[in-house]
Enzyme design. Structure first.
Site, PDB file in Angstrom:
ATOM      1  N   CYS A 191      -0.094   3.981   2.512  1.00 15.60           N
ATOM      2  CA  CYS A 191       0.299   3.577   3.872  1.00 15.60           C
ATOM      3  C   CYS A 191       1.736   4.016   4.170  1.00 15.60           C
ATOM      4  O   CYS A 191       2.056   4.405   5.302  1.00 15.60           O
ATOM      5  CB  CYS A 191       0.192   2.062   4.035  1.00 15.60           C
ATOM      6  SG  CYS A 191      -1.473   1.385   3.845  1.00 15.60           S
ATOM      7  N   CYS A 227       0.841  -1.204   0.000  1.00 18.45           N
ATOM      8  CA  CYS A 227       0.000   0.000   0.000  1.00 18.45           C
ATOM      9  C   CYS A 227       0.873   1.250   0.000  1.00 18.45           C
ATOM     10  O   CYS A 227       1.505   1.578   1.011  1.00 18.45           O
ATOM     11  CB  CYS A 227      -0.927  -0.030   1.211  1.00 18.45           C
ATOM     12  SG  CYS A 227      -1.833   1.498   1.492  1.00 18.45           S
TER      13      CYS A 227
END
Length: 326
Positions: free
Chosen positions: A82, A79
């Site tokens: 993230c 991700c």
């Protein structure tokens, strides 16, 4: 463990009031037990950011949340957002110096936790306070928004649940903790009265809870916890035994009747319809005058107290009330 949402800006329904009071009582019991067992001492800054999995969730998040708010960062290696958000959260965890703990959960390795929290996409950030779970935000939010959310979280944790955070020793070894006895724990002068109010609420004795909160406020008019508790207990006392269908029928048939609109607004708020309650009373202020108008204004101010001054809906309603009055 099944997470459930919790308003950060005011408990406005019957179940949430009781749940919040129970959570606070459990948190206080857990902190006392931790102190008896020698816990609760200073921690290292390194202990403020932890990796959590399903096996350790009960201890590392649920039990820890009785001492300090736990912010959960759901992330994954693949991700990209993230990778932008996580370092910010980690830096803020250290900067906030024990006001919250950051728990990092890899969703690929902990699918069950992701499902239990209802995570639809990552990054997703939740918090657990005294065992109560609530969503904070989803996506790579800006630092200003994150700080605002965290400030609100730690304020609610302190005012509603008495969680003042952890003592952080910059020179402490990770995991090291000093001994702290129950006698060392800070105790407010009105703890017994506040506990009496909680017990009264648990027993359904709303009159007893109202009186207990008033006893605190008679000695300490600025006590935030007592002011909030009194506003909530009085609201519940007003709607107790009311016939919702008849109340709403009366309000619909008599839009300029201040008493009918006040009663309906109380029900709106207890049902979680905050904006409906505020809007109803502001409209009634416009339609009424004299003592009736003042009664509506005063009830609206009381409902602001229930929801909490930091709720943006209160700020919006205050501006609308000012326009209606002047």
């Amino acid at each position: 463990m099944q997470p459930r949402n919790m308003s950060m800006s005011g408990v406005v329904d019957l179940a949430a009031v009781k749940a919040a009071q129970e959570a606070k009582a459990k948190a206080e019991q857990a902190r006392a037990e931790s102190a008896r067992q020698g816990g609760g001492g200073a921690v290292s800054p390194a202990d403020l950011v932890i990796d959590v999995d399903e096996a350790g969730f009960e201890l590392d998040v649920l039990q820890r949340s009785t001492e300090v708010p736990v912010v959960i960062d759901f992330w994954a290696e693949w991700c990209q957002p993230c990778k932008q958000l996580s370092p910010v959260l980690e830096r803020l965890a250290v900067e906030y110096n024990g006001r919250f703990v950051l728990a990092k959960i890899d969703v690929d390795a902990n699918q069950m936790l992701m499902q239990q929290f209802g995570v639809q996409g990552i990054p997703a950030v939740f918090a657990v306070v005294a065992g109560q779970a609530l969503p904070l935000f989803q996506g790579a939010a800006g630092e200003a928004q994150i700080r605002q959310t965290l400030d609100q979280l730690v304020t609610v944790a302190e005012q509603r649940f008495g969680l003042t955070g952890l003592d952080v020793d910059p020179e402490a070894e990770p995991g090291a903790a000093g001994e702290r006895t129950p006698a060392d724990l800070p105790q407010g002068p009105y703890d017994a009265l506040l506990e009496a109010a909680v017990r009264a609420l648990d027993a359904g004795d709303l009159g007893g809870a109202v009186q207990a909160y008033r006893n605190v406020l008679s000695e300490d008019p600025g006590n935030t916890e007592a002011k909030l508790g009194l506003a909530q207990a009085e609201l519940l006392q007003r709607v107790q035994g009311a016939d919702p269908q008849q109340v709403r029928k009366d309000a619909a048939e008599r839009p300029a009747d201040s008493a009918a609109q006040i009663a309906a607004a109380d029900l709106d708020l207890v049902g979680g319809h905050v904006e409906d309650a505020f809007g109803r009373l502001i409209d009634t202020v416009r339609r009424t005058a004299g003592d009736d108008r003042e009664a509506v204004r005063l009830r609206l101010v009381e409902l602001f107290e229930v929801v909490g001054a930091d709720d943006p809906r209160v700020a919006t309603a205050r501006r609308a009330l000012a326009r209606a009055l002047f």
